[in-house]
Design an enzyme around this catalytic site. Structure first.
Site, short mmCIF file in Angstrom:
data_model
loop_
_atom_site.label_atom_id
_atom_site.label_comp_id
_atom_site.label_asym_id
_atom_site.label_seq_id
_atom_site.Cartn_x
_atom_site.Cartn_y
_atom_site.Cartn_z
N TYR A 142 0.76 -1.20 -0.14
CA TYR A 142 0.03 -0.05 0.03
C TYR A 142 0.93 1.20 -0.16
CZ TYR A 142 -4.19 2.49 1.39
OH TYR A 142 -5.38 3.40 1.51
N ARG A 146 -6.65 9.63 -11.01
CA ARG A 146 -5.62 10.28 -10.08
C ARG A 146 -5.31 9.44 -9.17
NH1 ARG A 146 -5.91 9.78 -5.32
NH2 ARG A 146 -8.00 10.65 -4.77
N LYS A 154 -5.68 -1.94 -2.25
CA LYS A 154 -6.70 -1.75 -1.30
C LYS A 154 -7.47 -3.11 -0.78
CE LYS A 154 -7.02 2.85 -1.46
NZ LYS A 154 -7.23 3.77 -0.53
N GLU A 198 -12.51 4.36 -6.46
CA GLU A 198 -11.28 4.49 -6.01
C GLU A 198 -10.53 5.46 -7.03
OE1 GLU A 198 -10.22 3.38 -2.94
OE2 GLU A 198 -8.76 5.09 -3.03
N ASP A 199 -9.91 6.42 -6.55
CA ASP A 199 -9.04 7.42 -7.24
C ASP A 199 -9.71 7.57 -8.68
OD1 ASP A 199 -7.41 6.91 -5.19
OD2 ASP A 199 -5.86 6.18 -5.96
N ASP A 230 -14.24 6.02 -1.92
CA ASP A 230 -13.26 5.74 -0.85
C ASP A 230 -12.60 7.12 -0.45
OD1 ASP A 230 -11.64 4.33 1.04
OD2 ASP A 230 -10.16 4.28 -0.44
N ASP A 231 -12.32 7.75 -1.54
CA ASP A 231 -11.37 8.91 -1.14
C ASP A 231 -12.61 10.33 -0.73
OD1 ASP A 231 -9.04 8.20 -2.54
OD2 ASP A 231 -10.44 7.82 -4.40
N ASN A 272 -0.98 11.48 -0.52
CA ASN A 272 0.05 10.35 -0.64
C ASN A 272 0.60 10.53 -1.98
OD1 ASN A 272 -0.86 8.93 1.80
ND2 ASN A 272 -2.89 8.78 0.72
N ASN A 316 -5.45 7.54 7.05
CA ASN A 316 -5.38 7.01 5.90
C ASN A 316 -6.74 6.46 5.83
OD1 ASN A 316 -5.09 5.11 3.48
ND2 ASN A 316 -3.43 6.40 3.16
N1 NAI Z 1 -5.09 10.17 3.52
C1 NAI Z 1 -5.72 9.72 2.82
O1 NAI Z 1 -6.48 8.69 3.14
C2 NAI Z 1 -6.11 10.13 1.47
C3 NAI Z 1 -5.33 11.08 0.68
N2 NAI Z 1 -5.97 11.48 -0.18
C4 NAI Z 1 -4.68 12.38 -1.09
O2 NAI Z 1 -5.35 13.50 -1.44
C5 NAI Z 1 -4.91 14.14 -2.61
C6 NAI Z 1 -5.97 14.72 -3.50
O3 NAI Z 1 -6.69 13.89 -3.78
P1 NAI Z 1 -8.31 14.23 -4.58
O4 NAI Z 1 -8.79 15.12 -3.63
O5 NAI Z 1 -8.85 13.00 -4.82
O6 NAI Z 1 -7.80 15.01 -5.93
P2 NAI Z 1 -8.31 15.98 -6.60
O7 NAI Z 1 -7.53 16.23 -7.75
O8 NAI Z 1 -9.68 15.70 -6.70
O9 NAI Z 1 -8.02 17.52 -5.57
C7 NAI Z 1 -6.88 18.08 -5.60
C8 NAI Z 1 -7.08 19.49 -5.37
O10 NAI Z 1 -6.20 20.08 -4.83
C9 NAI Z 1 -5.87 21.28 -5.55
N3 NAI Z 1 -4.55 21.84 -5.51
C10 NAI Z 1 -3.31 21.70 -6.59
N4 NAI Z 1 -2.52 22.28 -6.19
C11 NAI Z 1 -2.73 22.89 -5.11
C12 NAI Z 1 -2.04 23.75 -4.41
N5 NAI Z 1 -0.81 24.16 -4.58
N6 NAI Z 1 -2.46 24.48 -3.38
C13 NAI Z 1 -3.78 24.34 -3.05
N7 NAI Z 1 -4.64 23.44 -3.77
C14 NAI Z 1 -3.80 22.79 -4.81
C15 NAI Z 1 -6.64 20.96 -6.99
O11 NAI Z 1 -6.68 22.04 -7.68
C16 NAI Z 1 -7.73 20.25 -6.59
O12 NAI Z 1 -8.98 20.95 -6.42
C17 NAI Z 1 -4.07 13.05 -3.19
O13 NAI Z 1 -2.51 13.24 -2.91
C18 NAI Z 1 -4.70 11.90 -2.51
O14 NAI Z 1 -3.46 10.94 -2.36
C19 NAI Z 1 -7.02 11.13 -1.08
C20 NAI Z 1 -7.72 10.24 -0.51
C21 NAI Z 1 -7.46 9.72 0.87
C1 PYR Z 2 -5.49 6.66 0.37
C2 PYR Z 2 -6.01 7.05 -0.77
O1 PYR Z 2 -7.15 6.47 -1.07
C3 PYR Z 2 -5.38 8.05 -1.74
O2 PYR Z 2 -4.65 8.64 -1.27
O3 PYR Z 2 -6.11 8.14 -2.79
MG MG Z 3 -7.42 6.67 -2.96
#
Ligand code: NAI
Ligand code: PYR
Ligand code: MG
Length: 610
Positions: free
Chosen positions: A137, A190, A208, A279-280, A302-303, A460, A505
């Protein structure tokens, strides 16, 4: 630096389970079928023989076949003569794993073990969950996804591509198993914070689902990883001769949605009870698909939703750690950086919780407690002139969900540092996928105004986190409450103290959710299931752990976390009338859930011809 391995809080998890155990189910009529007849199974019946048994990862025992089995299954002479049990096999695979030079080699080693012998793979994974979740993971699965086409060995899961349009309802019958409990599906648009990885995204559903089995106790033969290969806009993959996905740009618009619709129709017609985890998927497809399907089929994103549950759990736990009442979230001032699927999903979950706690009268009031910053700065509607390039105009184009967060009293597009100066947030969340977005200035400002600033860089893999653990503790003089999406080691503060890190996470939430939904055979995944998941997880750390800044049990304890969450989700499913599985009168839900969890032990194999 100190590794955070010995942080078990099983006692605490057990005591939480005892509370859940109190609840009995009296609703079912007498003498109904057991909830899940498969959980009593003590033998495995197969119609395979000979090498087909040895080469089937769901049946294979490697060297551990008994003499009787070798006779019964016609494999005598096809494996080495000495019967060697699982403890020796574990010794061998762990030694070989430890001999791998780097995390990617470990990933390849573990994948090939999974392809040979799933029982042994899961035994190893569960025994070393903390260490190995970082391989199968995040963070290593990110690197493996980027390189998936170069390291390809053997297929796992199903691919539905643009050339399969019109054929999907027949294709689903190519999958060899009639029973599928959980499907994780991605379109690879993504992948973590690594962008569009097209068909390489397959590693994410595989990872996952490995956690669904190891932590959530779902049976390995009942999981299905899926990629919807609608093309990729990743030029370097399109130009790579080894890339294995479709070589055209992504389908979009109506074409995209009708492709997904065909897939949903196909899988739900063969497996109507399966839980589908989206997912993603990139924003806004992620939301559009969730809105379209969440009330029609058993699915969730999930996200958006399980990330929301674990992040809310982290914030609720941090309230206790800071000596505040857990039932009053409305006093928090939260800056969320990244207004995409995860950012908006997390904030919606926080708003749901504030409203459920009854401390705010309306959602509108709750929205005032959250400041959302995207790449143009604070969310706003107006065009503004870019100071650096006066001729260029920047504009946030917001949809309805994002527009709820617009603030009238602050300028649109205000940069993060200034937002933090004006708002003085107690909590900062990073969901951008962009490394280093949390500036030293922003975090130091928080630390000026709060004894224990809550700093959650959730993107991540670790290389894409908005700040590192070291930075967070350095900029707050060791006072931060820190949680990240990927694991960071605890930080030596140099004075005998350690800055404790937490992994926040969705791997803490989805295995239990899937377990609860599967055991209760819930027809829908409801918003309350996520809220309750957050509440359960928020109460798993002990008072002394919280004081130290530890918010959750360690990753090694994910199986217990899933049991606690799964039990509660089951209760919610029955309370809300979406459960369809019948319980025996007087059965304890926690026992039923525990009893239905897959345990990776070899069971006798019996041959039965067709
Ligand atoms: N810890 C966890 O369990 C999870 C973490 N994530 C992480 O969250 C991140 C985003 O995922 P999503 O929201 O699905 O992607 P997404 O692409 O839908 O959203 C990302 C957002 O960040 C914005 N962004 C880009 N550069 C930026 C900056 N410099 N300053 C502020 N905002 C900025 C984008 O415009 C966009 O609106 C990924 O890296 C993912 O790994 C996502 C799901 C679960
Ligand atoms: C953890 C997760 O689902 C993500 O980073 O997209
Ligand atoms: Mg994800």
């Amino acid at each position: 630096m100190l590794s955070s391995t010995c942080r078990t809080s099983s006692t605490r998890v057990s005591s939480c389970l005892r509370t859940l155990n109190i609840r009995r189910w009296y609703g079912a009529p007498p003498a109904v079928q057991s909830l899940d007849p498969r959980r009593d199974k003590t033998v495995q019946v197969t119609n395979s023989r000979g090498v087909n048994v040895i080469h089937d990862p769901l049946l294979s025992k490697g060297t551990a076949f008994s003499i009787n089995e070798r006779e019964r299954l016609s494999i005598r002479g096809l494996v080495p003569p000495r019967q060697q049990e699982m403890d020796k096999q574990l010794l061998r695979v762990k030694r070989n794993l430890d001999a791998c030079d780097n995390p990617l080699d470990k990933f390849i080693f573990l994948s090939s073990l999974q392809d040979r012998n799933e029982t042994l793979f899961y035994k190893l994974l569960i025994q070393h969950l903390e260490e190995l979740s970082g391989i199968i993971y995040t963070p290593t699965v990110g690197l493996a996804s980027q390189k998936s086409h170069s390291i390809y060995r053997r297929s796992r899961g199903m691919y539905f591509s643009s050339q399969d349009r019109g054929a999907m309802s027949a294709m689903v019958y190519n999958w060899p198993h009639d029973e599928v409990d959980v499907i994780v599906v991605t379109d690879g648009s993504r992948v973590l914070g690594l962008g569009d990885l097209g068909a390489n995204g397959m590693q994410i559903p595989i990872g996952k689902l490995s956690l669904y089995v190891a932590a959530g106790g779902i049976r390995p033969r009942a999981v299905l990883p899926v990629v919807l290969d609608v093309g990729t806009n990743n030029e370097s993959l399109l130009n790579d001769p080894l890339y294995l996905g479709m070589d055209h740009p992504r389908l979009d618009g109506e074409e995209y949605y009708s492709f997904v619709e065909e897939w949903v129709t196909a899988v739900t017609s063969r497996w109507p009870n399966a839980l589908i985890q989206f997912e993603d998927f990139k924003y806004p497809h992620a939301y559009n698909l969730l809105n379209k399907y969440q009330k029609k089929i058993t699915c969730f994103n999930d996200d958006i939703q399980s990330t929301s549950a674990i992040t809310l759990a982290g914030i609720l736990a941090s309230l206790k750690a800071r000596g505040f009442q857990q039932d009053d979230l409305s006093e928090e001032r939260i800056v969320c950086v990244g207004a995409g699927s995860a950012g908006v999903g997390v904030c919606e979950g926080i708003i749901d919780c504030m409203v459920a706690q009854g401390r705010v009268r309306t959602r509108e009031e709750a929205y005032k407690r959250i400041w959302m910053v995207d790449h143009h700065g604070l969310l706003g509607n107006n065009e503004i002139v870019d100071d650096a390039q006066p001729d260029a105009k920047r504009m946030n184009e917001l949809d309805e969900r994002q527009s709820c967060y617009i603030k009238q009293d602050l300028p649109d597009c205000l940069p993060l540092d200034q937002v933090v100066e004006r708002v003085k947030p107690s909590v900062i969340l990073g969901l951008t996928g962009i490394p280093g977005v949390f500036t030293e200035k922003a975090i130091r400002t928080m630390a000026q105004h709060h004894e224990r600033p809550v700093v959650f860089p959730l993107s991540n893999p670790d290389t894409h986190a908005e700040c590192s653990a070291e930075q967070a503790f350095k900029w707050t003089d060791g006072r931060a409450i820190f949680a990240s999406g990927s694991p960071f080691k605890d930080v030596d503060l140099g004075d005998g103290r350690y800055g404790r890190t937490n992994q926040c996470n969705n791997s803490y939430s989805f295995p239990g959710l899937g377990l609860g939904v599967t055991v209760s055979r819930a027809s829908r995944v409801t918003p309350n299931m996520f809220l309750e998941t957050a509440r359960v997880i928020a109460n798993l750390a002990s008072r002394s752990q919280l004081k130290e800044g530890i918010l959750f049990p360690g990753v090694q304890d994910l199986r217990n976390v899933a049991l606690a969450v799964g039990t509660r989700v089951c209760e919610v499913a029955y309370d809300e009338g979406v459960a369809t599985a019948k319980l025996k009168p007087g059965e304890l839900l926690a026992d039923v859930v525990r009893g239905s969890m897959f345990v990776p032990d070899y069971v006798p194999l019996v041959h039965q011809p067709y």
